[in-house]
Design an enzyme around this catalytic site. Structure first.
Site, PDB file in Angstrom:
ATOM      1  N   ALA A  66       0.783  -1.083  -0.015  1.00  8.77           N
ATOM      2  CA  ALA A  66      -0.010  -0.115   0.122  1.00  8.77           C
ATOM      3  C   ALA A  66       0.999   1.290  -0.044  1.00  8.77           C
ATOM      4  O   ALA A  66       2.019   1.311   0.593  1.00  8.77           O
ATOM      5  CB  ALA A  66      -0.805   0.036   1.207  1.00  8.77           C
ATOM      6  N   GLY A 109       0.818  -5.369   0.758  1.00 10.61           N
ATOM      7  CA  GLY A 109      -0.362  -5.445  -0.301  1.00 10.61           C
ATOM      8  C   GLY A 109       0.283  -5.812  -1.743  1.00 10.61           C
ATOM      9  O   GLY A 109      -0.508  -6.472  -2.552  1.00 10.61           O
ATOM     10  N   GLU A 112       0.335  -9.838  -1.034  1.00  7.83           N
ATOM     11  CA  GLU A 112      -1.136 -10.212  -1.050  1.00  7.83           C
ATOM     12  C   GLU A 112      -1.605  -9.966  -2.625  1.00  7.83           C
ATOM     13  O   GLU A 112      -2.604 -10.898  -2.882  1.00  7.83           O
ATOM     14  CB  GLU A 112      -1.946  -9.151  -0.317  1.00  7.83           C
ATOM     15  CG  GLU A 112      -1.343  -9.412   0.892  1.00  7.83           C
ATOM     16  CD  GLU A 112      -2.043  -8.379   2.255  1.00  7.83           C
ATOM     17  OE1 GLU A 112      -2.313  -8.825   3.313  1.00  7.83           O
ATOM     18  OE2 GLU A 112      -2.238  -7.455   1.764  1.00  7.83           O
ATOM     19  N   GLU A 132       4.218  -5.100   7.237  1.00  6.12           N
ATOM     20  CA  GLU A 132       3.173  -4.182   7.997  1.00  6.12           C
ATOM     21  C   GLU A 132       3.586  -4.085   9.582  1.00  6.12           C
ATOM     22  O   GLU A 132       3.511  -3.003  10.048  1.00  6.12           O
ATOM     23  CB  GLU A 132       1.778  -4.612   7.788  1.00  6.12           C
ATOM     24  CG  GLU A 132       1.191  -4.703   6.282  1.00  6.12           C
ATOM     25  CD  GLU A 132       1.409  -5.882   5.647  1.00  6.12           C
ATOM     26  OE1 GLU A 132       2.230  -6.732   6.137  1.00  6.12           O
ATOM     27  OE2 GLU A 132       0.679  -6.017   4.730  1.00  6.12           O
TER      28      GLU A 132
HETATM   29  N1  CO8 Z   1       4.563   3.364   0.031  1.00  2.00           N
HETATM   30  C1  CO8 Z   1       5.017   4.615  -0.315  1.00  2.00           C
HETATM   31  N2  CO8 Z   1       6.238   4.983  -0.767  1.00  2.00           N
HETATM   32  C2  CO8 Z   1       7.062   3.893  -0.931  1.00  2.00           C
HETATM   33  C3  CO8 Z   1       6.809   2.641  -0.745  1.00  2.00           C
HETATM   34  C4  CO8 Z   1       5.442   2.325  -0.093  1.00  2.00           C
HETATM   35  N3  CO8 Z   1       4.884   1.107   0.064  1.00  2.00           N
HETATM   36  N4  CO8 Z   1       7.785   1.714  -0.396  1.00  2.00           N
HETATM   37  C5  CO8 Z   1       8.848   2.410  -1.268  1.00  2.00           C
HETATM   38  N5  CO8 Z   1       8.437   3.653  -1.318  1.00  2.00           N
HETATM   39  C6  CO8 Z   1       9.194   4.929  -1.652  1.00  2.00           C
HETATM   40  C7  CO8 Z   1      10.202   5.333  -0.738  1.00  2.00           C
HETATM   41  O1  CO8 Z   1       9.587   6.085   0.280  1.00  2.00           O
HETATM   42  C8  CO8 Z   1      11.241   6.004  -1.739  1.00  2.00           C
HETATM   43  O2  CO8 Z   1      10.571   7.300  -2.059  1.00  2.00           O
HETATM   44  P1  CO8 Z   1      11.883   8.441  -2.164  1.00  2.00           P
HETATM   45  O3  CO8 Z   1      12.575   8.258  -3.340  1.00  2.00           O
HETATM   46  O4  CO8 Z   1      10.917   9.832  -2.343  1.00  2.00           O
HETATM   47  O5  CO8 Z   1      12.467   8.668  -0.946  1.00  2.00           O
HETATM   48  C9  CO8 Z   1      11.106   5.357  -2.813  1.00  2.00           C
HETATM   49  O6  CO8 Z   1       9.889   4.611  -3.100  1.00  2.00           O
HETATM   50  C10 CO8 Z   1      12.298   4.183  -3.162  1.00  2.00           C
HETATM   51  O7  CO8 Z   1      12.338   3.607  -1.831  1.00  2.00           O
HETATM   52  P2  CO8 Z   1      13.659   3.215  -1.196  1.00  2.00           P
HETATM   53  O8  CO8 Z   1      14.671   4.129  -1.299  1.00  2.00           O
HETATM   54  O9  CO8 Z   1      13.249   2.607   0.159  1.00  2.00           O
HETATM   55  O10 CO8 Z   1      13.987   1.761  -2.144  1.00  2.00           O
HETATM   56  P3  CO8 Z   1      14.875   0.589  -1.893  1.00  2.00           P
HETATM   57  O11 CO8 Z   1      14.980  -0.127  -3.197  1.00  2.00           O
HETATM   58  O12 CO8 Z   1      16.145   0.823  -1.076  1.00  2.00           O
HETATM   59  O13 CO8 Z   1      13.788  -0.286  -0.684  1.00  2.00           O
HETATM   60  C11 CO8 Z   1      11.823  -1.370  -0.319  1.00  2.00           C
HETATM   61  C12 CO8 Z   1      12.523  -0.711  -1.320  1.00  2.00           C
HETATM   62  C13 CO8 Z   1      12.412  -2.464   0.426  1.00  2.00           C
HETATM   63  C14 CO8 Z   1      10.487  -1.875  -1.008  1.00  2.00           C
HETATM   64  C15 CO8 Z   1      11.501  -0.155   0.731  1.00  2.00           C
HETATM   65  O14 CO8 Z   1      11.114   0.765  -0.047  1.00  2.00           O
HETATM   66  C16 CO8 Z   1      10.435  -0.493   1.767  1.00  2.00           C
HETATM   67  O15 CO8 Z   1      10.505  -1.251   2.683  1.00  2.00           O
HETATM   68  N6  CO8 Z   1       9.098  -0.113   1.302  1.00  2.00           N
HETATM   69  C17 CO8 Z   1       7.904  -0.299   2.328  1.00  2.00           C
HETATM   70  C18 CO8 Z   1       7.412  -1.734   2.105  1.00  2.00           C
HETATM   71  C19 CO8 Z   1       6.210  -1.972   3.114  1.00  2.00           C
HETATM   72  O16 CO8 Z   1       6.489  -1.586   4.333  1.00  2.00           O
HETATM   73  N7  CO8 Z   1       5.152  -2.275   2.650  1.00  2.00           N
HETATM   74  C20 CO8 Z   1       3.867  -2.455   3.407  1.00  2.00           C
HETATM   75  C21 CO8 Z   1       3.112  -1.412   3.286  1.00  2.00           C
HETATM   76  S1  CO8 Z   1       1.777  -1.540   4.218  1.00  2.00           S
HETATM   77  C22 CO8 Z   1       0.703  -2.527   3.475  1.00  2.00           C
HETATM   78  O17 CO8 Z   1       0.876  -2.916   2.325  1.00  2.00           O
HETATM   79  C23 CO8 Z   1      -0.792  -2.916   3.939  1.00  2.00           C
HETATM   80  C24 CO8 Z   1      -1.648  -3.414   2.812  1.00  2.00           C
HETATM   81  C25 CO8 Z   1      -2.984  -3.388   3.283  1.00  2.00           C
HETATM   82  C26 CO8 Z   1      -3.992  -3.655   2.164  1.00  2.00           C
HETATM   83  C27 CO8 Z   1      -3.555  -3.637   0.779  1.00  2.00           C
HETATM   84  C28 CO8 Z   1      -3.628  -2.335   0.143  1.00  2.00           C
HETATM   85  C29 CO8 Z   1      -3.094  -2.175  -1.262  1.00  2.00           C
END
Ligand code: CO8
Length: 258
Positions: A66, A109, A112, A132
């Site tokens: 998400a 997500g 999922e 999450e």
């Molecule tokens: N949402 C918003 N922005 C994101 C997300 C995200 N999930 N993931 C990455 N980004 C953004 C980062 O903030 C960053 O932005 P900026 O360039 O402006 O700083 C950009 O993408 C690149 O990210 P990273 O620099 O962190 O890139 P890396 O390649 O080093 O890392 C990762 C990639 C491992 C994916 C890391 O970004 C990360 O851990 N992301 C978050 C993952 C996460 O916690 N996901 C769970 C989210 S909660 C959820 O999914 C609940 C589901 C509920 C139901 C389903 C709804 C769709």
């Protein structure tokens, strides 16, 4: 020109490839992307030219879950009133085979979403996780349910409680993915399988999907009865007769979907 966040292309005969396209945020699933994806699944389900669907995030990342930007201000009522189950239902109600091609991260997500597919092809770089818990939350679209059914309680519980990722190979061993291939081959392999399926009888494919999906949540006797009924229904279809005839005449079958 503004970039499309969701791209759909026809590939080969009968295959539609859906690609998530928000690379700057690792294909995070914001409301707009999810709405577009739901609309597209409904459209492709009704499209006679589409026999199988490939769902991918491209070469580098599947989806990082998400869009967390959305979580800072959203309240309980907002979250409820979104009725986000509508977005997921558009995918679960799709009667055509869905093959996910996963390279890179499939998190939250995103994991999922991959689990909504019927077949998952993972590139060696793929990483699956339900992180999450690391942001004070829990899975909300099947991570505490589909994941447990796919890989069993103790592997799944470890994933959702620790939030740690697993590799493509681990996912392969656990049965979370169907096949692990080199990254360069992920999308081509998914399309190859989709093309294979697109040559089969669409009505038989749809019955298999429906029975396997519904039956998984039913007691065995009821599920076996459901399977038997679907099997019997197929005997009144053109495709069943054509399939048997083509086999006996040693030629390829010309399926019509009825
Ligand atoms: N949402 C918003 N922005 C994101 C997300 C995200 N999930 N993931 C990455 N980004 C953004 C980062 O903030 C960053 O932005 P900026 O360039 O402006 O700083 C950009 O993408 C690149 O990210 P990273 O620099 O962190 O890139 P890396 O390649 O080093 O890392 C990762 C990639 C491992 C994916 C890391 O970004 C990360 O851990 N992301 C978050 C993952 C996460 O916690 N996901 C769970 C989210 S909660 C959820 O999914 C609940 C589901 C509920 C139901 C389903 C709804 C769709």
């Amino acid at each position: 020109m503004e970039e499309q966040i969701l791209i759909c292309e026809k590939q080969g005969d009968g295959v539609s490839v859906i690609r998530l396209n928000r690379p700057k945020v690792r294909n995070a699933l914001n409301g707009e992307l999810r709405q577009q994806m739901a609309d597209l699944f409904i459209q492709l389900n009704d499209d006679p030219q589409t026999k199988a669907i490939v769902l991918t995030g491209g070469d580098k990342v599947f989806a990082a879950g998400a869009d967390i930007n959305d979580f800072l201000t959203t309240g309980t009522a907002d979250m409820y009133l979104r009725r986000s189950e509508r977005y997921w239902r558009a995918i679960t109600h799709c009667s055509k085979p869905i093959i996910a091609a996963v390279n890179g991260y499939a998190l939250g997500g995103g994991c999922e979403l991959a689990m909504h597919a019927d077949i998952i092809i993972a590139g060696r770089s793929a990483k699956f996780g339900q992180p999450e818990i690391k942001i004070g939350l829990m899975p909300g679209a099947g991570g505490t349910q589909r994941l447990f059914r796919a890989i069993g309680k103790h592997k799944a519980m470890k994933m959702v409680l620790t939030g740690d990722m697993i590799s493509a190979d681990e996912a392969g061993t656990m049965g979370l993915v169907s096949e692990v291939v080199d990254d360069e081959a992920t999308i081509t392999r998914a399309i190859e399988i989709a093309e294979q399926l697109s040559k089969y009888s669409p009505i038989a494919l749809a019955q298999i999907k429906e029975v396997a999906t519904l039956g998984a949540d039913m007691p065995l006797e009821g599920a076996l009865a459901l399977e038997r009924k679907a099997f019997q229904i197929l005997f009144d279809t053109h495709d069943q007769k054509e399939g048997a005839k083509a086999f006996l005449e040693k030629r390829s079958a010309d399926y019509k979907g009825y």
